[in-house]
Enzyme design. Structure first.
Site, PDB file in Angstrom:
ATOM      1  N   GLU A 223      25.770  46.359  23.468  1.00 34.31           N
ATOM      2  CA  GLU A 223      25.010  46.727  22.268  1.00 34.31           C
ATOM      3  C   GLU A 223      25.693  47.870  21.521  1.00 34.31           C
ATOM      4  OE1 GLU A 223      22.019  49.803  21.024  1.00 34.31           O
ATOM      5  OE2 GLU A 223      21.230  48.870  22.842  1.00 34.31           O
ATOM      6  N   HIS A 224      26.216  48.841  22.248  1.00 32.70           N
ATOM      7  CA  HIS A 224      26.955  49.939  21.629  1.00 32.70           C
ATOM      8  C   HIS A 224      28.267  49.461  21.020  1.00 32.70           C
ATOM      9  CE1 HIS A 224      25.222  53.999  22.844  1.00 32.70           C
ATOM     10  NE2 HIS A 224      24.343  53.132  23.319  1.00 32.70           N
TER      11      HIS A 224
ATOM     12  N   GLU B 201      24.897  59.436  27.191  1.00 30.99           N
ATOM     13  CA  GLU B 201      23.508  58.985  27.099  1.00 30.99           C
ATOM     14  C   GLU B 201      22.862  58.934  28.481  1.00 30.99           C
ATOM     15  OE1 GLU B 201      20.884  55.315  25.144  1.00 30.99           O
ATOM     16  OE2 GLU B 201      23.073  55.265  25.053  1.00 30.99           O
TER      17      GLU B 201
ATOM     18  N   HIS C  97      23.514  46.838  27.676  1.00 37.04           N
ATOM     19  CA  HIS C  97      23.400  48.016  26.812  1.00 37.04           C
ATOM     20  C   HIS C  97      24.765  48.478  26.316  1.00 37.04           C
ATOM     21  CE1 HIS C  97      23.235  52.486  26.324  1.00 37.04           C
ATOM     22  NE2 HIS C  97      22.275  52.146  25.509  1.00 37.04           N
TER      23      HIS C  97
END
Length: 421
Positions: free
Chosen positions: A48-49, A125, A45
């Site tokens: 992905e950012h 997040e 993840h």
């Protein structure tokens, strides 16, 4: 449907819809949190950012401005089993959309200052997720039901994300973003010849290194977990054994889940919400992963009624297990599933996702006609097989509530008492 494999192993799958003036294009990577070691949790993840922060050819601002200049929509997501980067453009801007996707996936800069900046975003997040009660209970239930990487949160943990270095990130990216792990999925209006040529020109330059790593030591191990938290509502998940991705009973399992808790006429919705008035949100859902799967029930209720709601949910499941279903609800659930497939045909994003997932997970894509035929062939005998497989034993119980541990202790004591007698 177009299926094409580049010399380096990247797979292209595409569906032409000539009546449209747009495209939805995705790059699917065979890596998610289910591929992570405990020391790597959250890296899929995080990467992905980070690819949005800039490449060898573009800054983050360049990417944003180039997308805005052609009115495109660029986004991404990470799951347990995959990562996907996708863009929606007008058909005339196919080249630009593919160029930016390829640049992000294969030439991210991973600058140290960008890593530190985005680290803060991901930590926020995680903090936001930790304030979301459904997110917390979903993560709790993953731990309660799985041994292995599937028990870990997709976002990772605050402690791990805080300490990942550039070397950690680059090593993980190199280990997974290889051609054998990539599917390019395209739906919309395009020339097949131009699409193949463009994909070959952009993605064909990537080196062919086989770095596939399967999900790591995952198996079901259903347990009960409770977390006390000072909140207004009790969040509950019951977890039962399900079927893994690609199992012949995929569609049958969805029909069973739908009858149990997939719509307003579903059994647990009628019982818990409509008859007892003890929940606003109550539903069932399927989690199908590469090695294992689960069929789950979620309910949000007043902490004072947690125990009763769990008892009533288990009664409904037991009734289905011992008595099966009737033909009316079987046909209605089948019709709902068929309709959802048809509705998905109206969305290029849904079509692109179906192609990408099919090729990534199964190395083939079923036509819509094949899918509808598979659903239509589901029999009452198939339904009974799934019910017996999923509901033969006791569920995993996960509770997030102010009195969660107290409720779980009472439930387990009652269960133990029944076993002794």
């Amino acid at each position: 449907m177009l299926e094409y494999t580049l010399p380096n192993g990247i797979r292209l799958v595409a569906e032409k819809l000539p009546h449209l003036h747009s495209l939805c294009m995705g790059v699917w990577i065979n890596v998610g949190s289910g591929n992570e070691l405990p020391s790597e949790n959250g890296l899929s993840h995080f990467i992905e950012h980070l690819v949005f922060k800039g490449t060898e050819n573009r800054s983050a601002r360049d990417i944003a401005e180039e997308m805005d200049e052609i009115g495109a929509q660029l986004n991404a997501f990470t799951g347990k089993n995959c990562t996907c980067y996708y863009v929606r453009t007008l058909d005339k801007d196919m080249h630009k959309g593919l160029d930016i996707l390829c640049d992000m996936v294969y030439r991210p800069s991973f600058r140290s200052e960008d890593i530190d900046t985005e680290r803060g975003v991901v930590l926020e997040e995680i903090s936001m997720s930790n304030d979301n009660m459904e997110d917390i209970v979903y993560n709790l239930s993953a731990v309660a039901m799985h041994d292995g990487s599937l028990s870990m949160p997709i976002l990772g943990t605050y402690e791990l994300i805080s300490k990942y270095s550039r070397e950690n990130i680059v090593a993980y990216w190199k280990g997974h973003y290889s051609p054998n792990n990539i599917v390019v999925s395209v739906v919309g209006n395009f020339s097949e010849e131009k699409l193949i040529r463009k994909v070959e020109d952009l993605f064909g330059k990537c080196p062919n290194e086989d770095t596939t790593r399967p999900l790591l030591e995952n198996r079901l191990n259903l347990r009960n977990l409770a977390m006390d938290k000072d909140i207004e509502q009790s969040n509950i998940i019951l977890g039962y054994p399900g079927f893994e991705l690609g199992n012949p009973y995929d569609y049958t399992q969805n029909i069973v889940s739908n009858i149990l808790g997939g719509g307003m006429s579903a059994r647990i919705v009628q019982k818990i919400r409509e008859e007892l008035g003890m929940a606003y949100s109550v539903y069932s859902y399927v989690n199908a992963n590469k090695e294992v799967g689960t069929l789950n029930i979620y309910a949000g209720t007043n902490p004072k009624t947690s125990k009763l709601v769990i008892e009533e949910l288990r009664k409904e499941v037991e009734k289905m297990h011992t008595q099966g279903i009737n033909e009316k609800e079987f046909l209605a659930s089948k019709a709902q599933l068929l309709a959802s497939i048809e509705f998905g045909l109206e969305s290029t994003s849904s079509r692109m996702s179906r192609l990408g997932r099919g090729m990534l997970f199964h190395n083939k894509v079923r036509s819509i006609e094949e899918i509808l035929e598979c659903i239509d062939r589901v029999s009452m005998q198939d339904i009974d097989h799934v019910i017996q497989h999923c509901f033969a034993g006791e569920p995993s119980i996960s509770i997030l509530a102010p009195n969660a541990k107290e409720v779980l202790t009472e439930i387990e004591a009652k269960r133990a008492s029944k076993t002794l007698h």
